[in-house]
Design an enzyme around this catalytic site. Sequence first.
Site: not given
Length: 584
Positions: A332, A505-507
Amino acid sequence: MVKKLDKVDVVIVGSGWTGGIVAAELTKAGHKVVILERGLDKKHEDFIGTKDELRYSQRYDLMQNLHKETITSRSDLSETALPVRNNVNARLGENTGGAGVHWNGWSFRWLPYDFEIYSKTVERYGKEKIPKHSTIQDWGITYDELEPYFDKFEKTAGISGEENPLGPPRSDKYPNPPLKTTPAINLFTTVTKELGYHPYRMPSANISQAYENPDGEKLNGCVYCAFCEEYGCDFGAKADPIGTVLTTAKKTGNMELRNGANVTRVSHDGKRATGVIYVDTSTGQEYEQPAEIVVLAGFVFTNTKLLLLSEIGVPYNPETGKGIIGKNFTGHFSNLSTYIGARGFFEDKKFNLYAGTGAMGVTIDDFAGDHEDHTNLDFLHGFEIHYSQLGARPISNNQVPKGTPLWGKEFKKNSLHYTNRNLFITSQTGFLPNKYSYLDLDPTYKDALGNPLLRVTVKYMEEDISRSKYGVARCEEIMNNMGADIVDVDVVPDDLQFDHKFYTDHFIGGVIMGPTPENSAVNTYSQMWDMENLFVVGGSSFPHTSSYNPTGTIGAFAYRAAEGMISYLKTGGLLTQIEHAKNA
């Protein structure tokens, strides 16, 4: 000189949700576990009285020191990547509990479509619907197979929520009711229902009432203080690894957690992992920790970097499409797939925006996954639209309409006037993998120990921009119907490029799972095909991202991986082959 330590059953790299879940399950089964955590030791007591916006939201006290360890970033293969050195652009978690300490608490289940995206797309639209540069693939597991692990994570974390009216089947309700509602949440809910959508309350790890989980760990009810994101909870009301799984593991007497342990390599003989090499950050001493099982449970960047430095698996090559390690990096991204939408300013309506918590809000899934027919749309996958009331903190709460000067008399007037008169709704979109977005080792820049930094390449494709524009337009529609007097809509340019921000941090990706070694690095138990006693757990094993935040799905796969490890310690072998033999 490397000091070799006594062998243990399991060594785990990282003490966040994934490492903590694995540690809890294996120690309860009687296995000796060592967790190696690069950051500092943290306890809930450390967060008492820490509602300091300057310290945590401006100076990022809980985040990784990017001057010692970071990534480099570029938006095209022809560019030279540069290091990301400012926490404004990358809030990467560190210390005991990892990002699970300073998260907001959103805990969604991903959709059945996500796990079978290739086959479901071909079945409904045909192969020609998939862009040539796309590298989507099925995961080798279905939602129904994963559902019991979702349920287990939700009960461990005490998730508060209500059933998604468009969601897949559940074996049980959420263990706690949803958080409190507010006038703003009610307004979004009423309007989206009138538009024919299906709103529901966000699943939240901010607990709505006092709760005791199945392991006997107690969580308190949320007080809606607004200090969740970037903060540890000083009320013990936000589920985190410190107060749940790490406490559970510690109680068994079978876990040792070592802080200041920076792992640099997985040691192996080419067939089996023998342990890990790490540096004590306080002394500089290098150690080897032998183990029967090695578990990489760090963040996506850490896991991928360790495999590349350890020369395990075949690195992905975007020119040839060969190799797996580093492939299918998605996430994201701030200017494309999250933090954009429509902000409404109201003249005659006021809302109390100071009360809030990390995941107090409402969302609609009508456009998520493949819920909407994509036949006449120029993209696959979709987005969820939400309003979340995080709570308006003093420094960050200065929203004014576009065109207002950034300082001076008019800014002050508008800032005061609209303090409790503005609402923001966001469409968080999926970002599907393409052959140009991947991870590898940087040829130029090194970390504090002299190892190459991980290089991140992110290329936005036309369908990503189309999906983003479509989502923002739906936000504008909803905000207009909510009655805002001024509606400021974020603009998504046709030539939008990655802005080098790793803020969410949505990786996802880099060590992806699948049904065979030909298209994946790990099986559905997060076990490496090439090295059966090496497990890589967490978002790095996901072949693509979804519309939703990843933590709930990461937790579910961590429980499945732990179950596999316990089985492996008894019988050995590749777990999926054993599973298939049992079902044959």
